[in-house]
Design a protein around this motif. Structure first.
Motif, PDB file in Angstrom:
ATOM      1  N   MET A 113      39.197  40.753  34.765  1.00  0.00           N
ATOM      2  CA  MET A 113      40.234  39.755  34.522  1.00  0.00           C
ATOM      3  C   MET A 113      39.796  38.381  35.013  1.00  0.00           C
ATOM      4  N   GLN A 117      39.663  35.093  32.750  1.00  0.00           N
ATOM      5  CA  GLN A 117      40.499  33.961  33.154  1.00  0.00           C
ATOM      6  C   GLN A 117      39.656  32.695  33.338  1.00  0.00           C
ATOM      7  N   GLN A 149      45.744  40.580  29.654  1.00  0.00           N
ATOM      8  CA  GLN A 149      46.985  40.410  30.414  1.00  0.00           C
ATOM      9  C   GLN A 149      48.042  41.410  29.971  1.00  0.00           C
ATOM     10  N   LYS A 153      49.766  44.367  32.183  1.00  0.00           N
ATOM     11  CA  LYS A 153      51.214  44.498  32.296  1.00  0.00           C
ATOM     12  C   LYS A 153      51.679  45.866  31.829  1.00  0.00           C
TER      13      LYS A 153
END
Length: 315
Positions: A113, A117, A149, A153
Motif C-alpha cells: 500500500m 500511495q 484501498q 476496506k
C-alpha cells in the motif's frame, strides 16, 4: 494498438459469439478513456451480440491515437437490475513501460500500500493531458491504488463480519443450552405436579376413610380386631380382649366388674386410635407395621430396641 490489446479484443468477441450460440441472457457496457479528458466515457450500455461489440470496438479503434484505454463490463441480463457477471476487462491500447516499483496486482500488507500511495502521490493534482506519455501510467497507478484501498476496506469488513458470526454462534449455543435446561425443568415441574395431585388424592382418601371410621364407631373396630386378634395381643389383657371381641352374649359380670376401670378404658381408646390409623395405611406400610407388632408379640423384649432405633439412638 499493441498485440496484447488485440488478443483481449478477439477473446471477448469469441466469448460473446459463444453466448449468442447458447442463447444466454447477457449484456455489456463499453467505456473508454482519452488523453484529452479526465475520467472515462460511456460508449455502449447494456448492449447484446458479438457483432454489436465489434462495431463499438472498431469505432473506438479508428481513433485509438486519442483513445487511451477501453473497459468492458459483463452483466447477467439487459434490465437495470442485472448483476455484474465478471470483473471489468480493461484494454490498454498504448504500449507503456510500467515502473518496476508498481506491482502487477496490489499486494496485501502495509508495504504494498505504501508503494502504491507514494506513486499515486507523484501525480496528485496533475491533469492527465499535461503528463504526455505518462498519462496512461498515472491513470493505471491511480486505478490500482483505488482498487488496493477498496480491497483493504473489504478485508476489514470481512473480518468484522467474521467476528459477528463467531459471537452469534456463541449466543446461539447458549440459547440452545438454556432452552434444553428450560425443557428439562418444565418436565420436572410436570412430574412434581402429578406427584402433588397423587398425594392430594391420597390425603382425600385418608380423610374420607377416617370420617367413615369415625361414623362407624367402635363396632367397625371390633369387627376388624375379631379378624386380626393378634394385633392387640400384649396391649390389652387377654381376658378383657376376649370379652370385647366375643360375639356370643357374655354372662353378666359381678357387680364389682360391671364397669371398666379408667386405665382399661384408656387402653381401649388407644387401641381404637391405633386401629383407625391402621385403616388408613397403604398395603406395604400396613404389612410392615403388622410385622413389627408380630415381632413384639413373640418377643416383648424387642420393643425397647425398636423404640430406641426409631428415636435415632440404636443400642
Amino acid at each position: 494498438m499493441n498485440q496484447a490489446a488485440e488478443t483481449i479484443i478477439n477473446n471477448l468477441y469469441r466469448k460473446y459469439q459463444n453466448y449468442d450460440e447458447e442463447k444466454l441472457k447477457y449484456s455489456f457496457d463499453i467505456r473508454y478513456t482519452t488523453f484529452g479528458t479526465k475520467g472515462d466515457t460511456l460508449k455502449a450500455r447494456k448492449q447484446v451480440g458479438a457483432d454489436a461489440f465489434m462495431r463499438h470496438i472498431n469505432a473506438l479503434l479508428e481513433n485509438f491515437k486519442k483513445v487511451q484505454s477501453i473497459t468492458v463490463i459483463d452483466y447477467s441480463g439487459t434490465n437495470p437490475k442485472a448483476v455484474q457477471m465478471n470483473s471489468p476487462v480493461t484494454i490498454e491500447l498504448m504500449d507503456v513501460q510500467i515502473p518496476k516499483l508498481l506491482p502487477s496486482e496490489p499486494e496485501p500488507g502495509k508495504q504494498g500500500m505504501d508503494v502504491l500511495q507514494g506513486l499515486a502521490g507523484l501525480f496528485h493534482g496533475t491533469e492527465y493531458e499535461g503528463l504526455g506519455s505518462l498519462a496512461p501510467v498515472a491513470k493505471l497507478i491511480e486505478n490500482k491504488y483505488s482498487l488496493a484501498q477498496l480491497s483493504e476496506k473489504n478485508g476489514e469488513l470481512s473480518r468484522g463480519v467474521s467476528d459477528w458470526e463467531k459471537k452469534y454462534a456463541v449466543l446461539e449455543s447458549k440459547y440452545d443450552s438454556l432452552n434444553r435446561e428450560h425443557e428439562l425443568l418444565k418436565g420436572e415441574a410436570d412430574e412434581l405436579e402429578e406427584e402433588l395431585e397423587e398425594y392430594r388424592g391420597k390425603d382425600r382418601k385418608s380423610v374420607n376413610l377416617m370420617n367413615m371410621v369415625g361414623l362407624a364407631g367402635a363396632s367397625i373396630a371390633k369387627t376388624f380386631l375379631r379378624q386380626h386378634p393378634g394385633i392387640l395381643s400384649g396391649l390389652i389383657p387377654a381376658d378383657q380382649l376376649r370379652g370385647i371381641l366375643n360375639e356370643e352374649p357374655q354372662p353378666e359380670p359381678q357387680a364389682s366388674n360391671t364397669s371398666m376401670s379408667p386405665e382399661d378404658q384408656d387402653r381401649l381408646d388407644d387401641a381404637t386410635v391405633i386401629f383407625e390409623w391402621l385403616q388408613g395405611l397403604e398395603q406395604p406400610l400396613f404389612d410392615t407395621v403388622t410385622a413389627i407388632f408380630a415381632t413384639i408379640r413373640q418377643n416383648p423384649g424387642y420393643a425397647d430396641h425398636i423404640i430406641q432405633f426409631l428415636k435415632g439412638n440404636p443400642k
